[in-house]
Motif scaffolding. Structure first.
Motif, PDB file in Angstrom:
ATOM      1  N   LYS A 113       0.811  -1.221   0.070  1.00 20.83           N
ATOM      2  CA  LYS A 113       0.018  -0.141  -0.065  1.00 20.83           C
ATOM      3  C   LYS A 113       0.828   1.211   0.054  1.00 20.83           C
ATOM      4  CE  LYS A 113      -4.198  -1.918   2.097  1.00 20.83           C
ATOM      5  NZ  LYS A 113      -4.984  -1.922   0.660  1.00 20.83           N
ATOM      6  N   ILE A 114       1.981   1.244  -0.724  1.00 20.91           N
ATOM      7  CA  ILE A 114       2.704   2.336  -0.967  1.00 20.91           C
ATOM      8  C   ILE A 114       2.097   2.979  -2.277  1.00 20.91           C
ATOM      9  CG2 ILE A 114       5.129   3.327  -1.384  1.00 20.91           C
ATOM     10  CD1 ILE A 114       6.201   0.902   0.299  1.00 20.91           C
ATOM     11  N   ASN A 115       1.729   4.244  -2.603  1.00 20.24           N
ATOM     12  CA  ASN A 115       1.440   4.780  -3.517  1.00 20.24           C
ATOM     13  C   ASN A 115       2.622   5.685  -4.062  1.00 20.24           C
ATOM     14  OD1 ASN A 115      -0.434   5.925  -5.623  1.00 20.24           O
ATOM     15  ND2 ASN A 115      -0.023   8.140  -4.764  1.00 20.24           N
ATOM     16  N   ASP A 116       3.757   6.208  -3.384  1.00 14.04           N
ATOM     17  CA  ASP A 116       4.847   6.874  -3.850  1.00 14.04           C
ATOM     18  C   ASP A 116       5.696   7.096  -2.546  1.00 14.04           C
ATOM     19  OD1 ASP A 116       4.678   7.807  -6.419  1.00 14.04           O
ATOM     20  OD2 ASP A 116       2.662   8.837  -5.716  1.00 14.04           O
ATOM     21  N   ARG A 117       7.013   6.718  -2.534  1.00 11.68           N
ATOM     22  CA  ARG A 117       7.865   6.760  -1.485  1.00 11.68           C
ATOM     23  C   ARG A 117       9.371   7.125  -1.943  1.00 11.68           C
ATOM     24  NH1 ARG A 117       9.096   2.046   2.685  1.00 11.68           N
ATOM     25  NH2 ARG A 117      10.022   0.966   0.872  1.00 11.68           N
ATOM     26  N   PHE A 118       9.616   8.276  -1.211  1.00 16.05           N
ATOM     27  CA  PHE A 118      11.137   8.577  -1.719  1.00 16.05           C
ATOM     28  C   PHE A 118      12.109   8.551  -0.461  1.00 16.05           C
ATOM     29  CE2 PHE A 118      14.552  11.703  -1.648  1.00 16.05           C
ATOM     30  CZ  PHE A 118      15.344  11.296  -3.004  1.00 16.05           C
ATOM     31  N   GLN A 119      13.042   8.058  -0.629  1.00 14.67           N
ATOM     32  CA  GLN A 119      14.263   8.090   0.261  1.00 14.67           C
ATOM     33  C   GLN A 119      15.575   8.550  -0.027  1.00 14.67           C
ATOM     34  OE1 GLN A 119      14.267   3.870   2.121  1.00 14.67           O
ATOM     35  NE2 GLN A 119      12.662   4.389   3.700  1.00 14.67           N
ATOM     36  N   GLY A 120      16.378   9.084   0.695  1.00 17.39           N
ATOM     37  CA  GLY A 120      17.555   9.577   0.495  1.00 17.39           C
ATOM     38  C   GLY A 120      18.434  10.037   1.725  1.00 17.39           C
ATOM     39  N   GLY A 121      19.676   9.562   1.637  1.00 17.49           N
ATOM     40  CA  GLY A 121      20.468   9.671   2.573  1.00 17.49           C
ATOM     41  C   GLY A 121      21.848   9.363   2.624  1.00 17.49           C
TER      42      GLY A 121
END
Length: 243
Positions: A113-121
């Motif tokens: 149930k992820i419509n959009d997910r962004f991760q950065g690090g």
């Protein structure tokens, strides 16, 4: 979609730059296509799990791009339509056991149930074992996450948070015939203890050629915020090439 395009364009740019300014560039490519099919008198289900990874490295710097798509149906209904992309770099220090890393990812997932997910690090890693046929690495760092989730079918949850990201990565080659490798993440929110993600991928490969193997893959994902998880087992072929 804009995050996917940005990751691809960045990889192309850096790959071109490496090729133009260095004579000692090394490239890597990996493609895996696995799946399962089950048909009975009571119903039918199937799952396709496709992934790729490409990389370029020179001296103490490496850049990698990867992506995956999982699609599954059961009795005509979609159970999985999960897309993931990632771009990461590693910068080695003079002490080769320690290196710095940076990471950017984008995900969409029906099953989680992820419509959009962004991760950065970014963070730091330590190679516990670093040999040709045995590799074990531990890393930790901080990620910024911006997510658009479905808590229920019609309820959206748009939020952002900072996460601590711990990773275990390994690869072992046995008698040049069997390869065991895996990557496992635990990502806890720094602001809410009950908000955590688990991502785990384990592979068992039997080498047919140096560049071709039969691979069984076990993938587990848990997104505690949506109370969703999946466990996938698939098998098929993997193509891997260093050049």
């Amino acid at each position: 979609m804009k995050y996917v395009c940005a990751l691809v364009l960045t990889l192309v740019y850096y790959t071109t730059a490496f090729g133009q300014y260095s004579d000692s560039v090394h490239y890597y490519a990996k493609l895996a296509s696995t799946g399962t099919l089950n048909t009975t008198q009571d119903g039918r289900s199937y799952l396709l799990n496709n992934s790729f990874k490409v990389g370029v490295s020179k001296k103490n710097l490496s850049l990698n791009g990867s992506g995956g798509w999982i699609y599954g149906e059961q009795d005509g209904g979609v159970t999985n339509n999960d897309l993931s992309t990632a771009l990461d770099f590693s910068l080695l220090r003079n002490v080769r056991q320690i290196y710095y890393w940076g990471l950017a990812t984008y995900d969409k997932s029906v099953s989680l149930k992820i419509n959009d997910r962004f991760q950065g690090g970014a963070g730091i890693a330590y190679n516990v074992i670093d040999r040709k046929k045995a590799y074990l690495s531990l890393s930790d760092g901080i990620l910024f996450e911006n997510s658009d989730l479905f808590l229920q079918d019609t309820i959206r949850d748009v939020y952002h948070t900072f996460r601590n990201s711990f990773r275990l990565m390994y690869k072992f080659v046995i008698n040049d015939l069997v390869v065991i490798d895996g990557t496992h993440f635990l990502q806890n929110s720094l602001s809410l203890g009950s908000d955590f993600n688990i991502r785990s991928t384990s592979n068992l490969s039997f080498l047919l050629r140096k560049w071709l193997s039969i691979t069984a893959t076990l993938t587990y994902n848990k997104l505690n915020r949506t109370n969703r998880e999946n466990l996938l087992f698939s098998y098929g072929l993997t193509f891997e090439k260093y050049f």
